[in-house]
Design a protein around this motif. Structure first.
Motif, PDB file in Angstrom:
ATOM      1  N   GLY A 215       0.834  -1.185   0.000  1.00 29.68           N
ATOM      2  CA  GLY A 215       0.000   0.000   0.000  1.00 29.68           C
ATOM      3  C   GLY A 215       0.870   1.236   0.000  1.00 29.68           C
ATOM      4  N   GLN A 216       0.237   2.392  -0.124  1.00 28.58           N
ATOM      5  CA  GLN A 216       0.953   3.662  -0.116  1.00 28.58           C
ATOM      6  C   GLN A 216       0.197   4.646   0.765  1.00 28.58           C
ATOM      7  OE1 GLN A 216       3.902   3.963  -1.707  1.00 28.58           O
ATOM      8  NE2 GLN A 216       3.721   1.927  -2.643  1.00 28.58           N
ATOM      9  N   VAL A 217       0.957   5.549   1.402  1.00 29.54           N
ATOM     10  CA  VAL A 217       0.354   6.599   2.216  1.00 29.54           C
ATOM     11  C   VAL A 217       1.037   7.921   1.900  1.00 29.54           C
ATOM     12  CG1 VAL A 217       1.884   6.221   4.213  1.00 29.54           C
ATOM     13  CG2 VAL A 217      -0.360   7.306   4.544  1.00 29.54           C
ATOM     14  N   LEU A 218       0.259   8.979   1.881  1.00 31.78           N
ATOM     15  CA  LEU A 218       0.790  10.334   1.751  1.00 31.78           C
ATOM     16  C   LEU A 218       0.026  11.258   2.702  1.00 31.78           C
ATOM     17  CD1 LEU A 218       1.229  10.897  -2.106  1.00 31.78           C
ATOM     18  CD2 LEU A 218       3.045  10.649  -0.403  1.00 31.78           C
ATOM     19  N   VAL A 219       0.666  12.355   3.060  1.00 29.38           N
ATOM     20  CA  VAL A 219      -0.027  13.427   3.780  1.00 29.38           C
ATOM     21  C   VAL A 219      -0.935  14.120   2.767  1.00 29.38           C
ATOM     22  CG1 VAL A 219       0.271  15.638   4.959  1.00 29.38           C
ATOM     23  CG2 VAL A 219       1.793  13.724   5.480  1.00 29.38           C
ATOM     24  N   VAL A 220      -2.212  14.211   3.071  1.00 30.74           N
ATOM     25  CA  VAL A 220      -3.184  14.688   2.096  1.00 30.74           C
ATOM     26  C   VAL A 220      -2.873  16.111   1.647  1.00 30.74           C
ATOM     27  CG1 VAL A 220      -4.865  15.527   3.808  1.00 30.74           C
ATOM     28  CG2 VAL A 220      -5.647  14.746   1.540  1.00 30.74           C
ATOM     29  N   ASP A 221      -2.395  16.947   2.539  1.00 27.62           N
ATOM     30  CA  ASP A 221      -2.078  18.330   2.179  1.00 27.62           C
ATOM     31  C   ASP A 221      -0.923  18.389   1.184  1.00 27.62           C
ATOM     32  OD1 ASP A 221      -3.142  18.071   5.022  1.00 27.62           O
ATOM     33  OD2 ASP A 221      -3.480  20.202   4.651  1.00 27.62           O
ATOM     34  N   ASP A 222       0.011  17.439   1.282  1.00 28.41           N
ATOM     35  CA  ASP A 222       1.135  17.396   0.344  1.00 28.41           C
ATOM     36  C   ASP A 222       0.670  17.014  -1.048  1.00 28.41           C
ATOM     37  OD1 ASP A 222       2.776  17.977   2.487  1.00 28.41           O
ATOM     38  OD2 ASP A 222       3.524  15.930   2.719  1.00 28.41           O
ATOM     39  N   MET A 223      -0.127  15.954  -1.154  1.00 24.39           N
ATOM     40  CA  MET A 223      -0.525  15.482  -2.483  1.00 24.39           C
ATOM     41  C   MET A 223      -1.528  16.423  -3.149  1.00 24.39           C
ATOM     42  SD  MET A 223      -3.844  14.103  -2.239  1.00 24.39           S
ATOM     43  CE  MET A 223      -3.942  12.815  -3.452  1.00 24.39           C
ATOM     44  N   LEU A 224      -2.213  17.244  -2.355  1.00 27.63           N
ATOM     45  CA  LEU A 224      -3.120  18.241  -2.915  1.00 27.63           C
ATOM     46  C   LEU A 224      -2.422  19.553  -3.248  1.00 27.63           C
ATOM     47  CD1 LEU A 224      -6.304  17.785  -0.671  1.00 27.63           C
ATOM     48  CD2 LEU A 224      -5.968  17.022  -3.035  1.00 27.63           C
ATOM     49  N   GLY A 225      -1.150  19.662  -2.891  1.00 31.39           N
ATOM     50  CA  GLY A 225      -0.401  20.870  -3.222  1.00 31.39           C
ATOM     51  C   GLY A 225      -0.850  22.101  -2.463  1.00 31.39           C
ATOM     52  N   LEU A 226      -1.189  21.914  -1.198  1.00 23.33           N
ATOM     53  CA  LEU A 226      -1.637  23.058  -0.404  1.00 23.33           C
ATOM     54  C   LEU A 226      -0.481  23.935   0.049  1.00 23.33           C
ATOM     55  CD1 LEU A 226      -4.448  21.356   1.692  1.00 23.33           C
ATOM     56  CD2 LEU A 226      -4.728  23.191   0.025  1.00 23.33           C
ATOM     57  N   SER A 228       3.250  25.405  -1.201  1.00 29.95           N
ATOM     58  CA  SER A 228       4.147  25.544  -2.345  1.00 29.95           C
ATOM     59  C   SER A 228       5.611  25.420  -1.954  1.00 29.95           C
ATOM     60  CB  SER A 228       3.925  26.904  -3.019  1.00 29.95           C
ATOM     61  OG  SER A 228       4.176  27.966  -2.108  1.00 29.95           O
ATOM     62  N   ASP A 229       5.927  25.562  -0.674  1.00 28.23           N
ATOM     63  CA  ASP A 229       7.327  25.557  -0.251  1.00 28.23           C
ATOM     64  C   ASP A 229       7.785  24.201   0.280  1.00 28.23           C
ATOM     65  OD1 ASP A 229       5.709  25.635   1.965  1.00 28.23           O
ATOM     66  OD2 ASP A 229       6.930  27.063   3.084  1.00 28.23           O
ATOM     67  N   PHE A 230       6.963  23.143   0.116  1.00 30.31           N
ATOM     68  CA  PHE A 230       7.328  21.819   0.616  1.00 30.31           C
ATOM     69  C   PHE A 230       7.112  20.816  -0.499  1.00 30.31           C
ATOM     70  CE2 PHE A 230       6.352  17.839   2.996  1.00 30.31           C
ATOM     71  CZ  PHE A 230       7.585  17.706   3.615  1.00 30.31           C
ATOM     72  N   ARG A 231       8.201  20.336  -1.108  1.00 28.03           N
ATOM     73  CA  ARG A 231       8.101  19.434  -2.251  1.00 28.03           C
ATOM     74  C   ARG A 231       9.089  18.275  -2.102  1.00 28.03           C
ATOM     75  NH1 ARG A 231       5.588  21.537  -6.924  1.00 28.03           N
ATOM     76  NH2 ARG A 231       4.789  23.646  -6.640  1.00 28.03           N
ATOM     77  N   ALA A 239      -2.658  17.854  -7.353  1.00 25.03           N
ATOM     78  CA  ALA A 239      -3.325  19.133  -7.569  1.00 25.03           C
ATOM     79  C   ALA A 239      -2.415  20.223  -7.036  1.00 25.03           C
ATOM     80  CB  ALA A 239      -4.686  19.161  -6.860  1.00 25.03           C
ATOM     81  N   GLU A 240      -2.762  21.463  -7.353  1.00 23.21           N
ATOM     82  CA  GLU A 240      -2.023  22.621  -6.830  1.00 23.21           C
ATOM     83  C   GLU A 240      -3.030  23.550  -6.161  1.00 23.21           C
ATOM     84  OE1 GLU A 240       1.079  22.980  -6.543  1.00 23.21           O
ATOM     85  OE2 GLU A 240       1.915  21.490  -7.924  1.00 23.21           O
ATOM     86  N   LEU A 241      -3.658  23.031  -5.103  1.00 20.33           N
ATOM     87  CA  LEU A 241      -4.718  23.791  -4.450  1.00 20.33           C
ATOM     88  C   LEU A 241      -4.203  25.024  -3.728  1.00 20.33           C
ATOM     89  CD1 LEU A 241      -7.083  21.022  -3.053  1.00 20.33           C
ATOM     90  CD2 LEU A 241      -6.969  22.038  -5.329  1.00 20.33           C
ATOM     91  N   GLY A 242      -2.946  24.998  -3.336  1.00 19.10           N
ATOM     92  CA  GLY A 242      -2.375  26.184  -2.689  1.00 19.10           C
ATOM     93  C   GLY A 242      -2.358  27.364  -3.639  1.00 19.10           C
ATOM     94  N   ASP A 243      -1.945  27.130  -4.880  1.00 15.90           N
ATOM     95  CA  ASP A 243      -1.928  28.197  -5.882  1.00 15.90           C
ATOM     96  C   ASP A 243      -3.341  28.671  -6.181  1.00 15.90           C
ATOM     97  OD1 ASP A 243       0.813  27.945  -6.012  1.00 15.90           O
ATOM     98  OD2 ASP A 243       0.813  26.769  -7.870  1.00 15.90           O
TER      99      ASP A 243
END
Length: 281
Positions: A215-226, A228-231, A239-243
């Motif tokens: 399986g795979q796990v990610l922090v939802v805020d990271d994969m949604l691009g909330l 911009s300074d953490f990649r 997605a790039e919801l932060g932009d």
């Protein structure tokens, strides 16, 4: 929708049974609205101690408290119907020994309604994991880069390269033998994650590990691009919801200053003119 086809709430045995089958989909959630969004698509929803950095602006997970995890766990529980909910045990709430771990894990389960807890550590935590599992507390383990030990590692560095891989392998074997129902492998070399996945009988859940994990796990805020300074390398931005949010806020501020918002359709007249959706306009 997840491919399991189950409509009931998933349990730790359900997750354990997925070893070697359709990959498990896991995301973090910290609030009720996000829990509702991810629930139809996820097998596991993790209330991670990453909430300290993501929502509270803390520099690491080390300052997260048991009370914070319980509060966010309660919020997430209200948004879930199907996914298995796992809550992170925060730093200092379980390392003292099995009795402390059971006392705090039992409180987390009772006050949040979660079905399992997650704790960091391998061989050193095997006795605690076995103690909890024997007393009705399902445990998801976490080895490799364990963020609560970031000061020991000297930063968020890849773990298990070269000869150090044997340490991570022993950790994974130890938690599996101690009756953890699954284990997170974080930020370890792909070949090592692949080997561990093939050697242990419980599902591996990768984050910065291998596509061959169970399986795979990610922090939802990271994969949604909330943010911009953490990649980090291991995060794919879906997605790039932060932009998008920044653009929306900029437009709102501009319209307010120019008195373009609120417009006529956003204010109320002295006499209701029409009824829309049961509310006087």
């Amino acid at each position: 929708m997840s491919t399991t086809g189950a409509s009931k709430t998933l349990t730790p045995p359900d997750i354990a049974a997925r070893k070697g089958n359709t990959p498990l989909v896991c995301l973090t959630a910290y609030t009720t609205p996000i829990a509702r969004l991810v629930d139809p698509h996820c097998d596991v929803v993790l209330v991670g101690d990453s909430v300290g950095m993501v929502l509270h602006g803390l520099p690491s997970t080390l300052d997260v408290t048991l009370e914070m995890m319980i509060m966010h766990g309660q919020a997430v529980r209200r948004g879930l119907e199907r996914a298995l909910m796992v809550v992170d045990m925060p730093f200092g709430s379980y390392e003292e020994g099995p009795e402390q771990a059971f006392r705090n894990a039992a409180r987390v389960m009772a006050e949040t309604g979660c079905a399992a807890v997650k704790l960091e550590g391998g061989e050193a935590m095997a006795e605690t994991i076995r103690f909890l599992a024997a007393r009705g507390v399902p445990v998801m383990a976490h080895v490799g880069l364990t963020p609560q030990a970031v000061n020991i590692f000297g930063g968020y560095r890849v773990q298990g390269r070269g000869e150090d891989g044997e340490r991570i392998r022993r950790d994974a074997l130890a938690v599996a033998e101690a009756d953890a129902f699954a284990v997170v492998l974080e930020k370890v070399p792909e070949t090592l994650a692949r080997r561990i996945t093939g050697e242990i009988a419980i599902p591996t859940i990768g984050i910065g590990a291998s596509p061959t994990c169970d399986g795979q796990v990610l922090v939802v805020d990271d994969m949604l691009g909330l943010f911009s300074d953490f990649r980090p390398k291991f995060v794919k931005r879906y997605a790039e919801l932060g932009d998008a949010a920044s653009s929306a806020i900029t437009a709102y501020a501009h319209e307010v200053r120019e008195r373009r918002f609120p417009a006529a359709e956003h204010v109320f007249g002295d006499v209701p003119a029409t009824v829309k959706g049961g509310e006087a306009a």
